[in-house]
Scaffold this motif. Structure first.
Motif, PDB file in Angstrom:
ATOM      1  N   VAL A   1      -5.782  54.411  16.050  1.00  0.00           N
ATOM      2  CA  VAL A   1      -5.401  53.404  15.060  1.00  0.00           C
ATOM      3  C   VAL A   1      -6.564  52.462  14.784  1.00  0.00           C
ATOM      4  O   VAL A   1      -6.895  52.165  13.625  1.00  0.00           O
ATOM      5  CB  VAL A   1      -4.170  52.604  15.542  1.00  0.00           C
ATOM      6  CG1 VAL A   1      -3.878  51.460  14.581  1.00  0.00           C
ATOM      7  CG2 VAL A   1      -2.959  53.510  15.676  1.00  0.00           C
ATOM      8  N   GLU A   2      -7.209  51.987  15.850  1.00  0.00           N
ATOM      9  CA  GLU A   2      -8.305  51.025  15.700  1.00  0.00           C
ATOM     10  C   GLU A   2      -9.494  51.623  14.961  1.00  0.00           C
ATOM     11  O   GLU A   2     -10.274  50.898  14.336  1.00  0.00           O
ATOM     12  CB  GLU A   2      -8.737  50.527  17.079  1.00  0.00           C
ATOM     13  CG  GLU A   2      -7.691  49.634  17.755  1.00  0.00           C
ATOM     14  CD  GLU A   2      -8.049  49.310  19.193  1.00  0.00           C
ATOM     15  OE1 GLU A   2      -8.971  49.966  19.750  1.00  0.00           O
ATOM     16  OE2 GLU A   2      -7.395  48.425  19.780  1.00  0.00           O
ATOM     17  N   ALA A   3      -9.632  52.969  15.032  1.00  0.00           N
ATOM     18  CA  ALA A   3     -10.734  53.626  14.331  1.00  0.00           C
ATOM     19  C   ALA A   3     -10.470  53.764  12.834  1.00  0.00           C
ATOM     20  O   ALA A   3     -11.351  54.192  12.086  1.00  0.00           O
ATOM     21  CB  ALA A   3     -10.988  55.005  14.939  1.00  0.00           C
ATOM     22  N   GLY A   4      -9.263  53.414  12.401  1.00  0.00           N
ATOM     23  CA  GLY A   4      -8.967  53.419  10.979  1.00  0.00           C
ATOM     24  C   GLY A   4      -8.230  54.637  10.463  1.00  0.00           C
ATOM     25  O   GLY A   4      -8.012  54.748   9.243  1.00  0.00           O
ATOM     26  N   PHE A   5      -7.840  55.542  11.339  1.00  0.00           N
ATOM     27  CA  PHE A   5      -7.078  56.701  10.883  1.00  0.00           C
ATOM     28  C   PHE A   5      -5.654  56.280  10.535  1.00  0.00           C
ATOM     29  O   PHE A   5      -5.042  55.477  11.249  1.00  0.00           O
ATOM     30  CB  PHE A   5      -7.033  57.784  11.971  1.00  0.00           C
ATOM     31  CG  PHE A   5      -8.329  58.521  12.152  1.00  0.00           C
ATOM     32  CD1 PHE A   5      -8.648  59.612  11.358  1.00  0.00           C
ATOM     33  CD2 PHE A   5      -9.236  58.114  13.117  1.00  0.00           C
ATOM     34  CE1 PHE A   5      -9.844  60.291  11.520  1.00  0.00           C
ATOM     35  CE2 PHE A   5     -10.436  58.781  13.292  1.00  0.00           C
ATOM     36  CZ  PHE A   5     -10.747  59.873  12.479  1.00  0.00           C
ATOM     37  N   ALA A   6      -5.131  56.812   9.448  1.00  0.00           N
ATOM     38  CA  ALA A   6      -3.727  56.595   9.101  1.00  0.00           C
ATOM     39  C   ALA A   6      -2.885  57.248  10.186  1.00  0.00           C
ATOM     40  O   ALA A   6      -2.895  58.476  10.339  1.00  0.00           O
ATOM     41  CB  ALA A   6      -3.418  57.201   7.738  1.00  0.00           C
ATOM     42  N   THR A   7      -2.156  56.456  10.963  1.00  0.00           N
ATOM     43  CA  THR A   7      -1.504  56.947  12.168  1.00  0.00           C
ATOM     44  C   THR A   7      -0.014  56.651  12.150  1.00  0.00           C
ATOM     45  O   THR A   7       0.408  55.532  11.856  1.00  0.00           O
ATOM     46  CB  THR A   7      -2.121  56.294  13.428  1.00  0.00           C
ATOM     47  OG1 THR A   7      -3.540  56.490  13.412  1.00  0.00           O
ATOM     48  CG2 THR A   7      -1.543  56.897  14.697  1.00  0.00           C
ATOM     49  N   THR A   8       0.769  57.675  12.482  1.00  0.00           N
ATOM     50  CA  THR A   8       2.220  57.549  12.591  1.00  0.00           C
ATOM     51  C   THR A   8       2.625  57.830  14.031  1.00  0.00           C
ATOM     52  O   THR A   8       2.108  58.767  14.646  1.00  0.00           O
ATOM     53  CB  THR A   8       2.930  58.537  11.649  1.00  0.00           C
ATOM     54  OG1 THR A   8       2.468  58.329  10.311  1.00  0.00           O
ATOM     55  CG2 THR A   8       4.437  58.351  11.697  1.00  0.00           C
TER      56      THR A   8
ATOM     57  N   PHE B   1       2.688  48.511  19.427  1.00  0.00           N
ATOM     58  CA  PHE B   1       2.011  48.957  18.207  1.00  0.00           C
ATOM     59  C   PHE B   1       2.445  48.167  16.981  1.00  0.00           C
ATOM     60  O   PHE B   1       1.960  48.431  15.872  1.00  0.00           O
ATOM     61  CB  PHE B   1       2.261  50.455  17.996  1.00  0.00           C
ATOM     62  CG  PHE B   1       1.521  51.320  18.975  1.00  0.00           C
ATOM     63  CD1 PHE B   1       0.261  51.812  18.678  1.00  0.00           C
ATOM     64  CD2 PHE B   1       2.075  51.613  20.214  1.00  0.00           C
ATOM     65  CE1 PHE B   1      -0.436  52.584  19.586  1.00  0.00           C
ATOM     66  CE2 PHE B   1       1.393  52.388  21.131  1.00  0.00           C
ATOM     67  CZ  PHE B   1       0.130  52.874  20.823  1.00  0.00           C
ATOM     68  N   ALA B   2       3.328  47.203  17.174  1.00  0.00           N
ATOM     69  CA  ALA B   2       3.733  46.351  16.055  1.00  0.00           C
ATOM     70  C   ALA B   2       2.533  45.546  15.566  1.00  0.00           C
ATOM     71  O   ALA B   2       1.808  44.940  16.350  1.00  0.00           O
ATOM     72  CB  ALA B   2       4.850  45.416  16.490  1.00  0.00           C
ATOM     73  N   GLY B   3       2.289  45.574  14.273  1.00  0.00           N
ATOM     74  CA  GLY B   3       1.181  44.827  13.709  1.00  0.00           C
ATOM     75  C   GLY B   3      -0.177  45.480  13.844  1.00  0.00           C
ATOM     76  O   GLY B   3      -1.191  44.871  13.480  1.00  0.00           O
ATOM     77  N   THR B   4      -0.229  46.720  14.317  1.00  0.00           N
ATOM     78  CA  THR B   4      -1.521  47.394  14.500  1.00  0.00           C
ATOM     79  C   THR B   4      -1.923  48.239  13.297  1.00  0.00           C
ATOM     80  O   THR B   4      -3.037  48.740  13.241  1.00  0.00           O
ATOM     81  CB  THR B   4      -1.482  48.318  15.720  1.00  0.00           C
ATOM     82  OG1 THR B   4      -0.539  49.383  15.487  1.00  0.00           O
ATOM     83  CG2 THR B   4      -1.107  47.552  16.980  1.00  0.00           C
TER      84      THR B   4
END
Length: 270
Positions: A20-27, A39-42
């Motif tokens: 997530v921090e690397a910028g990938f669209a993550t689900t 993961f709220a707000g990440t």
């Protein structure tokens, strides 16, 4: 690449966070809402079902507890496979039987999805330092597509062969670690009997040719503490390796004998 992640435990959660921090669209998806709270707000999106996560992903990373969990979340009712489009990839980060990965690879291939096994070693501290070891089995082309994602938390990422090879390597690694625990503990005990201070001997071996990861763990604690922390996992992995070797009529040599000595000493005999 859109990434889905299931298995947000002590190992999986920091991996997913790095993605997530690397910028990938993550689900992400989890059975318990409390697991999702960190993961709220990440920027991660919460999926209502594994199938919905599959529909939102090009790569799905699975870091669940065991073979049954893996089958359920991937191929069960409303599982990930129900939502995956042709050309998608499933990466199995769990430590499971290699045959489970081979079986599931055939199942998902019928939907033009590729499965690779990508077993990991190093734990959360290694993820934080981006040095998690990832052991991969499966098509090189699929791994090449996954590398930018794996590189957010791993170094090195090693390709070992066909599907299942990563799991075999992980099990062999854990077998050797378990075996080394027995030899390290017995060596320190022998040193005490010969009049050498246990702590000082541990410090010496840590700088000598007899050094190993196991000696560091024994010197820092006891076999009992290791049993409390990792006994169930070590027993599971050694048992998987022993079954695999028996099925291949392979000679496990002294490694399995020493590993069984460790399991007995920590109260987790096979």
């Amino acid at each position: 690449m859109r990434v889905g992640f299931i298995g947000l435990g002590s190992q999986g959660a920091p991996m997913a966070r790095r993605i997530v921090e690397a910028g990938f669209a993550t689900t992400v998806w989890a059975r318990r809402s409390a697991t999702l709270e960190p993961f709220a707000g990440t920027g991660a999106v919460f999926a209502p079902t594994p199938a919905a996560l599959g529909r939102a992903s090009d790569l799905v990373c699975l870091c669940v507890g065991n073979d049954a969990d893996l089958r359920e979340v991937l191929t069960g009712p409303d599982g990930v496979l129900a939502g995956l489009a042709p050309g998608s990839i499933v990466a199995v980060h769990s430590t499971v039987h290699p045959d489970t990965c081979r079986e599931l690879a055939k199942v998902v291939a019928a939907q033009e999805v590729t499965l690779i096994d990508a077993a990991v070693s190093g734990g959360a501290p290694a993820v934080a330092e981006r040095r998690l070891l990832v052991m991969v089995g499966g098509p090189v082309e699929a791994l090449d597509r996954c590398r930018p994602v794996f590189d957010t938390f791993a170094d090195p990422v090693v390709h070992l062969g066909d599907v299942g090879a990563g799991q075999v390597a992980k099990l062999l690694n854990n077998l050797l670690f378990c075996a080394n625990l027995a030899t390290a503990a017995s060596t320190l005990t022998l040193g005490e009997q010969l009049g050498v201070d246990r702590d000082e001997l541990g410090a010496v071996i840590a700088r000598g040719s007899g050094n190993s990861f196991a000696i560091g763990r024994i010197a820092a604690g006891t076999l009992a503490r290791i049993g409390d922390h990792a006994g169930h996992t070590l027993r599971k992995d050694v048992t998987l390796l022993a079954d695999l070797a028996a099925g291949a009529d392979a000679d496990t040599g002294i490694a399995l004998t020493a590993a069984d000595a460790t399991l007995g000493a920590i109260g987790h005999a096979r």
